[in-house]
Design a protein around this motif. Structure first.
Motif: not given
Length: 419
Positions: A299-307
């Motif tokens: 239902d929701l996609f979290l993408f915390p990558s910084l690289t």
């Protein structure tokens, strides 16, 4: 992904103006990763190889052998050359090439390509560069992985400068370096990289589609109808900033105790993360229809990558009808319109990421509207035009080498006839 039978396509006025008149080329593509390996570089290279083949080019694919029993595929217009490879530490399912300059010089002396494209900067890529320069072949490259950014996540931040020096030396010896975003082009040019051109990436909107949503799969995750399922797809490794994902989901659970977290992917941190997140669903590595269903059933996609240099998972999630919360760079900055089809967070502001994740998770109507808009945005990211631009850069590199001219920037490429 294997090339299919060549076919003629009508890509529209803009692309036809880029590609016409078009001649058939002999293109050598060198990469240290390719399907069935699962990562963004492998997936993207397969798309480019398939697209070039469909546009009637003769493609020679050079890559490490992935298994001792693997045989090189040969068909009209497509020829695989499998080289020796070694397992990558901590990633036993991936292999890197070994120094192979002599073998490549011999190969290209008898089967000379019109242009060489190098997708990776490892030992095989370096050997290909040296062989191409030795034989005076036109050569271009991709900057696809932030090795220099990864170094700080493995306790070797002091390697940043020497790694950047190597990458700059590598790419500046080619006639063009392709990157997926304008921001990355600016960063590399500031760092002294020359002849950097933007070639964006696409997404397969048939493979990634909301229609693959599966109630059965959701039930296997412990989610009942109406329950919120939050997910992430990617490598389980330090450079993916997964601590922020954990913090965001814990904050969501304080508002919605029934929310579920699904992690798709493998990597060296899996055992540690499973011990830390006992209630999360670790789905492992997924491919094909299973991957499509995992995306669409969230239902929701979290993408915390910084690289990331791009982050293919962002358009894949959007094509699957999901709102994405991501930092404002790479693919997210290109295709997410904040508040309309997803959420952008200032680079490095982990606290803001957590706040935005909670706000998106707890506003169902807004979240679902963003998911529909995300799908609409992804529909404009087809691969045909992307491959045509890739082809245009290859042609300019070849023509530039023939005439001793420098490689123009990509916006000039798009406006220049390729006669």
């Amino acid at each position: 992904m294997k090339p299919t039978t060549p076919r003629t396509e009508n890509h529209g006025i803009v692309v036809d103006s880029i590609a016409a008149p078009r001649r058939s080329l002999r293109i050598a593509c060198v990469t240290e990763t390719y399907p069935p390996e699962v990562n963004g570089v492998a997936t993207t290279m397969a798309r480019f190889v398939e697209g070039l083949h469909r546009r009637n080019h003769d493609v020679q694919l050079i890559r490490p052998r992935q298994a001792t029993s693997q045989a090189a595929e040969q068909q009209p217009g497509f020829h695989e050359v499998l080289m020796r490879g070694l397992p990558i530490p901590k990633y036993p399912n991936l292999r890197m090439g070994v120094p192979s300059k002599r073998a490549l010089v011999k190969l290209w002396s008898t089967h000379r390509p019109d242009v060489v494209h190098i997708a990776t900067e490892g030992p095989l890529g370096w050997s290909a560069l040296q062989a191409a320069l030795h034989l005076k072949l036109p050569v271009c490259s991709d900057f696809r992985t932030n090795f220099h950014a990864y170094s700080k996540h493995y306790g070797v931040g002091w390697l940043h400068r020497p790694i950047m020096a190597y990458l700059r030396k590598f790419h500046n010896r080619t006639q063009a370096t392709m990157v997926p975003t304008e921001a990355l082009r600016r960063d590399l040019e500031t760092a002294g990289f020359r002849h950097v051109s933007v070639v964006k990436r696409g997404v397969d909107t048939e493979r990634f589609h909301p229609g693959f949503r599966s109630d059965e799969l959701r039930r296997s995750w412990g989610a009942e109808p109406g329950d919120l399922v939050v997910g992430c797809v990617g490598r389980l490794a330090a450079e993916k900033n997964l601590a922020t994902l954990s913090e965001a989901f814990e904050a969501i659970r304080r508002f919605d105790a029934r929310a579920r977290l699904v992690i798709v992917g493998e990597g060296p941190l899996r055992a540690e993360l499973q011990a830390r997140w006992p209630d999360a669903v670790f789905a492992g590595q997924q491919v094909g229809h299973a991957l499509s269903a995992h995306y669409a059933s969230l239902d929701l996609f979290l993408f915390p990558s910084l690289t990331e240099t791009f982050g293919n998972v962002t358009p894949e999630a959007m094509a699957s009808g999901l709102p994405v919360v991501a930092f404002d760079y790479a693919a997210a900055s290109q295709i997410i319109q904040h508040g309309r089809n997803g959420v952008l967070v200032r680079m490095g502001d982990n606290s803001a990421f957590v706040r935005e994740a909670v706000a998106t998770a707890t506003q169902r109507a807004s979240r679902e509207a963003m998911g529909r808009a995300a799908r609409d945005a992804a529909m404009r990211l087809g691969w045909d035009g992307v491959v045509a631009r890739f082809e245009a850069v290859l042609l300019h590199v070849m023509h530039g080498a023939e005439h001793g001219a420098a490689m123009p920037l990509v916006d000039e490429v798009m406006q220049t006839p390729l006669a």
